[in-house]
Design a protein around this motif. Structure first.
Motif, PDB file in Angstrom:
ATOM      1  N   HIS A   1       0.842  -1.196   0.000  1.00  0.00           N
ATOM      2  CA  HIS A   1       0.000   0.000   0.000  1.00  0.00           C
ATOM      3  C   HIS A   1       0.879   1.250   0.000  1.00  0.00           C
ATOM      4  O   HIS A   1       1.817   1.369   0.781  1.00  0.00           O
ATOM      5  CB  HIS A   1      -0.907  -0.004   1.235  1.00  0.00           C
ATOM      6  N   GLY A   2       0.588   2.176  -0.920  1.00  0.00           N
ATOM      7  CA  GLY A   2       1.355   3.417  -1.001  1.00  0.00           C
ATOM      8  C   GLY A   2       2.565   3.353  -1.906  1.00  0.00           C
ATOM      9  O   GLY A   2       3.178   4.396  -2.205  1.00  0.00           O
ATOM     10  N   ASP A   3       2.940   2.165  -2.374  1.00  0.00           N
ATOM     11  CA  ASP A   3       4.094   2.037  -3.271  1.00  0.00           C
ATOM     12  C   ASP A   3       3.841   2.750  -4.593  1.00  0.00           C
ATOM     13  O   ASP A   3       2.715   2.775  -5.104  1.00  0.00           O
ATOM     14  CB  ASP A   3       4.391   0.566  -3.566  1.00  0.00           C
ATOM     15  N   VAL A   4       4.907   3.309  -5.156  1.00  0.00           N
ATOM     16  CA  VAL A   4       4.869   3.861  -6.510  1.00  0.00           C
ATOM     17  C   VAL A   4       5.744   2.960  -7.370  1.00  0.00           C
ATOM     18  O   VAL A   4       6.906   2.702  -7.036  1.00  0.00           O
ATOM     19  CB  VAL A   4       5.394   5.313  -6.550  1.00  0.00           C
ATOM     20  N   PHE A   5       5.187   2.459  -8.464  1.00  0.00           N
ATOM     21  CA  PHE A   5       5.930   1.515  -9.296  1.00  0.00           C
ATOM     22  C   PHE A   5       5.740   1.844 -10.774  1.00  0.00           C
ATOM     23  O   PHE A   5       4.838   2.589 -11.158  1.00  0.00           O
ATOM     24  CB  PHE A   5       5.474   0.072  -9.024  1.00  0.00           C
ATOM     25  N   THR A   6       6.614   1.280 -11.572  1.00  0.00           N
ATOM     26  CA  THR A   6       6.514   1.403 -13.023  1.00  0.00           C
ATOM     27  C   THR A   6       5.985   0.105 -13.575  1.00  0.00           C
ATOM     28  O   THR A   6       6.471  -0.972 -13.225  1.00  0.00           O
ATOM     29  CB  THR A   6       7.884   1.717 -13.651  1.00  0.00           C
ATOM     30  N   TRP A   7       5.002   0.169 -14.415  1.00  0.00           N
ATOM     31  CA  TRP A   7       4.425  -0.997 -15.059  1.00  0.00           C
ATOM     32  C   TRP A   7       5.529  -1.754 -15.790  1.00  0.00           C
ATOM     33  O   TRP A   7       6.244  -1.182 -16.609  1.00  0.00           O
ATOM     34  CB  TRP A   7       3.359  -0.487 -16.014  1.00  0.00           C
ATOM     35  N   PRO A   8       5.720  -3.041 -15.479  1.00  0.00           N
ATOM     36  CA  PRO A   8       6.873  -3.797 -15.991  1.00  0.00           C
ATOM     37  C   PRO A   8       7.052  -3.755 -17.502  1.00  0.00           C
ATOM     38  O   PRO A   8       8.181  -3.762 -17.980  1.00  0.00           O
ATOM     39  CB  PRO A   8       6.574  -5.235 -15.518  1.00  0.00           C
ATOM     40  N   THR A   9       5.956  -3.707 -18.259  1.00  0.00           N
ATOM     41  CA  THR A   9       6.083  -3.762 -19.715  1.00  0.00           C
ATOM     42  C   THR A   9       5.959  -2.388 -20.365  1.00  0.00           C
ATOM     43  O   THR A   9       5.876  -2.287 -21.571  1.00  0.00           O
ATOM     44  CB  THR A   9       4.998  -4.691 -20.294  1.00  0.00           C
ATOM     45  N   GLU A  10       5.940  -1.329 -19.545  1.00  0.00           N
ATOM     46  CA  GLU A  10       5.790   0.013 -20.098  1.00  0.00           C
ATOM     47  C   GLU A  10       6.631   0.981 -19.286  1.00  0.00           C
ATOM     48  O   GLU A  10       6.269   1.385 -18.194  1.00  0.00           O
ATOM     49  CB  GLU A  10       4.315   0.445 -20.054  1.00  0.00           C
ATOM     50  N   GLY A  11       7.789   1.335 -19.794  1.00  0.00           N
ATOM     51  CA  GLY A  11       8.651   2.236 -19.058  1.00  0.00           C
ATOM     52  C   GLY A  11       8.144   3.663 -19.067  1.00  0.00           C
ATOM     53  O   GLY A  11       7.506   4.108 -20.007  1.00  0.00           O
ATOM     54  N   GLY A  12       8.445   4.382 -17.983  1.00  0.00           N
ATOM     55  CA  GLY A  12       8.129   5.804 -17.946  1.00  0.00           C
ATOM     56  C   GLY A  12       6.804   6.171 -17.318  1.00  0.00           C
ATOM     57  O   GLY A  12       6.576   7.340 -17.018  1.00  0.00           O
ATOM     58  N   THR A  13       5.902   5.237 -17.116  1.00  0.00           N
ATOM     59  CA  THR A  13       4.608   5.541 -16.502  1.00  0.00           C
ATOM     60  C   THR A  13       4.591   5.009 -15.073  1.00  0.00           C
ATOM     61  O   THR A  13       4.794   3.819 -14.854  1.00  0.00           O
ATOM     62  CB  THR A  13       3.448   4.920 -17.293  1.00  0.00           C
ATOM     63  N   ASN A  14       4.348   5.900 -14.125  1.00  0.00           N
ATOM     64  CA  ASN A  14       4.354   5.512 -12.716  1.00  0.00           C
ATOM     65  C   ASN A  14       2.932   5.388 -12.176  1.00  0.00           C
ATOM     66  O   ASN A  14       2.045   6.175 -12.522  1.00  0.00           O
ATOM     67  CB  ASN A  14       5.114   6.544 -11.884  1.00  0.00           C
ATOM     68  N   TYR A  15       2.735   4.399 -11.304  1.00  0.00           N
ATOM     69  CA  TYR A  15       1.443   4.144 -10.683  1.00  0.00           C
ATOM     70  C   TYR A  15       1.637   4.030  -9.170  1.00  0.00           C
ATOM     71  O   TYR A  15       2.656   3.527  -8.698  1.00  0.00           O
ATOM     72  CB  TYR A  15       0.819   2.855 -11.216  1.00  0.00           C
ATOM     73  N   LYS A  16       0.627   4.497  -8.418  1.00  0.00           N
ATOM     74  CA  LYS A  16       0.673   4.394  -6.960  1.00  0.00           C
ATOM     75  C   LYS A  16      -0.420   3.453  -6.473  1.00  0.00           C
ATOM     76  O   LYS A  16      -1.555   3.518  -6.955  1.00  0.00           O
ATOM     77  CB  LYS A  16       0.468   5.782  -6.330  1.00  0.00           C
ATOM     78  N   VAL A  17      -0.084   2.580  -5.523  1.00  0.00           N
ATOM     79  CA  VAL A  17      -1.053   1.637  -4.968  1.00  0.00           C
ATOM     80  C   VAL A  17      -1.937   2.383  -3.968  1.00  0.00           C
ATOM     81  O   VAL A  17      -1.459   2.881  -2.949  1.00  0.00           O
ATOM     82  CB  VAL A  17      -0.350   0.459  -4.274  1.00  0.00           C
ATOM     83  N   ILE A  18      -3.227   2.453  -4.258  1.00  0.00           N
ATOM     84  CA  ILE A  18      -4.174   3.181  -3.420  1.00  0.00           C
ATOM     85  C   ILE A  18      -4.877   2.257  -2.429  1.00  0.00           C
ATOM     86  O   ILE A  18      -5.096   2.610  -1.275  1.00  0.00           O
ATOM     87  CB  ILE A  18      -5.233   3.895  -4.292  1.00  0.00           C
ATOM     88  N   ASP A  19      -5.214   1.048  -2.864  1.00  0.00           N
ATOM     89  CA  ASP A  19      -5.926   0.121  -1.977  1.00  0.00           C
ATOM     90  C   ASP A  19      -5.688  -1.303  -2.461  1.00  0.00           C
ATOM     91  O   ASP A  19      -5.425  -1.540  -3.652  1.00  0.00           O
ATOM     92  CB  ASP A  19      -7.424   0.433  -1.974  1.00  0.00           C
ATOM     93  N   MET A  20      -5.787  -2.256  -1.537  1.00  0.00           N
ATOM     94  CA  MET A  20      -5.596  -3.666  -1.869  1.00  0.00           C
ATOM     95  C   MET A  20      -6.618  -4.502  -1.121  1.00  0.00           C
ATOM     96  O   MET A  20      -7.004  -4.178   0.006  1.00  0.00           O
ATOM     97  CB  MET A  20      -4.190  -4.132  -1.481  1.00  0.00           C
ATOM     98  N   SER A  21      -7.041  -5.591  -1.754  1.00  0.00           N
ATOM     99  CA  SER A  21      -7.929  -6.557  -1.096  1.00  0.00           C
ATOM    100  C   SER A  21      -7.724  -7.908  -1.763  1.00  0.00           C
ATOM    101  O   SER A  21      -6.919  -8.043  -2.692  1.00  0.00           O
ATOM    102  CB  SER A  21      -9.391  -6.116  -1.219  1.00  0.00           C
ATOM    103  N   GLN A  22      -8.478  -8.899  -1.302  1.00  0.00           N
ATOM    104  CA  GLN A  22      -8.372 -10.231  -1.884  1.00  0.00           C
ATOM    105  C   GLN A  22      -8.816 -10.263  -3.347  1.00  0.00           C
ATOM    106  O   GLN A  22      -8.391 -11.128  -4.106  1.00  0.00           O
ATOM    107  CB  GLN A  22      -9.225 -11.223  -1.086  1.00  0.00           C
ATOM    108  N   ASP A  23      -9.677  -9.325  -3.738  1.00  0.00           N
ATOM    109  CA  ASP A  23     -10.267  -9.361  -5.074  1.00  0.00           C
ATOM    110  C   ASP A  23      -9.643  -8.401  -6.076  1.00  0.00           C
ATOM    111  O   ASP A  23      -9.755  -8.605  -7.288  1.00  0.00           O
ATOM    112  CB  ASP A  23     -11.775  -9.057  -5.005  1.00  0.00           C
ATOM    113  N   GLN A  24      -8.983  -7.350  -5.588  1.00  0.00           N
ATOM    114  CA  GLN A  24      -8.481  -6.359  -6.530  1.00  0.00           C
ATOM    115  C   GLN A  24      -7.446  -5.441  -5.891  1.00  0.00           C
ATOM    116  O   GLN A  24      -7.320  -5.374  -4.667  1.00  0.00           O
ATOM    117  CB  GLN A  24      -9.636  -5.493  -7.049  1.00  0.00           C
ATOM    118  N   VAL A  25      -6.713  -4.761  -6.753  1.00  0.00           N
ATOM    119  CA  VAL A  25      -5.774  -3.728  -6.328  1.00  0.00           C
ATOM    120  C   VAL A  25      -6.130  -2.462  -7.099  1.00  0.00           C
ATOM    121  O   VAL A  25      -6.285  -2.496  -8.318  1.00  0.00           O
ATOM    122  CB  VAL A  25      -4.312  -4.131  -6.618  1.00  0.00           C
ATOM    123  N   VAL A  26      -6.286  -1.363  -6.374  1.00  0.00           N
ATOM    124  CA  VAL A  26      -6.618  -0.088  -7.006  1.00  0.00           C
ATOM    125  C   VAL A  26      -5.341   0.745  -7.100  1.00  0.00           C
ATOM    126  O   VAL A  26      -4.653   0.943  -6.094  1.00  0.00           O
ATOM    127  CB  VAL A  26      -7.682   0.682  -6.200  1.00  0.00           C
TER     128      VAL A  26
END
Length: 277
Positions: A237-262
């Motif tokens: 939760h809260g991590d900022v990562f780069t999509w493995p197959t697409e360099g240059g675009t950053n995403y932040k983890v907003i929420d996590m559960s058993q069914d999905q990650v936002v």
């Protein structure tokens, strides 16, 4: 005496009737085109797409329209897909996250997960493979005045009464705030919104305990992977990562559960939901 104009009137009537009959027999295609020309521009059928040397479609529109029928049928036959199945256009036989419709429009192989349209949507390119939730071994039982009763969940369920500033026995957790709150829901029922805020003295991470619900810790994590299984990523939760197959675009983890990650795309603040298959 016979009226000399009667034959002329009769002949004229026949001409009118013949013209009317001819109009009724106008081909259906002409009628359809005439009706379509009166529709708004966005609802009219687009021109037929171009095809390459193999007869495969080279199109950039978002739907398969009437004029693309021949190219569509040729593409389906090429990959041995069932033309008689009405659900086949929205199916995803290779499990790469893209439907046959999208593969058709991009002229990619619908049976090969490594062949797919450009990856511009993380919700299609990624999936939730695993979720592990770590929780505090304690819950809030109730609040009495300036004190709170906290129940342990890692043993015999012992209850400890604490006040602001106390440190829990055997845990690096300090009580920062005790707040008794009540509210009324839409049905007029009283709802207990009391909470206790704790702080981990070693990590300075803060947790909020509410009515008998466990609090997740930063040790909780999710494992994301690309649909082709070639890239795997572990996030918290809260991590900022780069999509493995697409360099240059950053995403932040907003929420996590058993069914999905936002996640949220950092450059445009757009929200995406990564589902579990």
């Amino acid at each position: 005496m016979k009226n000399p104009l009667r034959p002329l009137v009769f002949a004229g009537l026949c001409v009118v009737l013949a013209a009317g009959c001819h109009k009724k027999e106008e081909p259906a295609a002409e009628v359809a085109r005439d009706a379509e020309s009166k529709l708004p521009a966005q609802e009219q059928v687009a021109p037929a797409p171009k095809t390459d040397a193999t007869g495969a479609p080279v199109v950039a529109t978002a739907t398969v329209n009437a004029n693309e029928k021949d190219a569509y049928e040729a593409w389906f036959k090429k990959y041995h897909l069932d033309l008689n199945d009405p659900k086949m256009l929205d199916a995803d036989p290779d499990g790469d996250g893209f439907t046959n419709r999208e593969e058709f429009l991009a002229n990619t192989d619908p049976l090969d997960p490594t062949s797919h349209p450009p990856l511009t949507d993380p919700a299609k390119a990624l999936r939730l493979k695993e979720y592990n939730e770590a929780r505090l071994p304690i819950t809030l039982e109730n609040i009495e005045g300036e004190k709170a009763r906290l129940k342990r969940t890692d043993g015999e369920g012992k209850v400890e009464t604490v006040k602001q500033g106390d440190t829990l026995r055997g845990l690096p957790l300090k009580v920062l705030k005790i707040e008794a709150r009540q509210d009324i829901d839409k049905n007029g029922e009283h709802v207990d919104l009391s909470q206790v805020t704790l702080e981990d003295s070693s990590t300075k991470e803060k947790y909020v305990l509410t009515g008998n619900l466990p609090a997740k810790t930063s040790a909780s994590y999710a494992v994301l992977e690309t649909n082709d299984g070639k890239a795997v990523l572990k996030v918290h939760h809260g991590d900022v990562f780069t999509w493995p197959t697409e360099g240059g675009t950053n995403y932040k983890v907003i929420d996590m559960s058993q069914d999905q990650v936002v996640i949220q795309q950092m450059d445009n603040k757009k929200m995406w939901t990564i589902p579990r298959p």
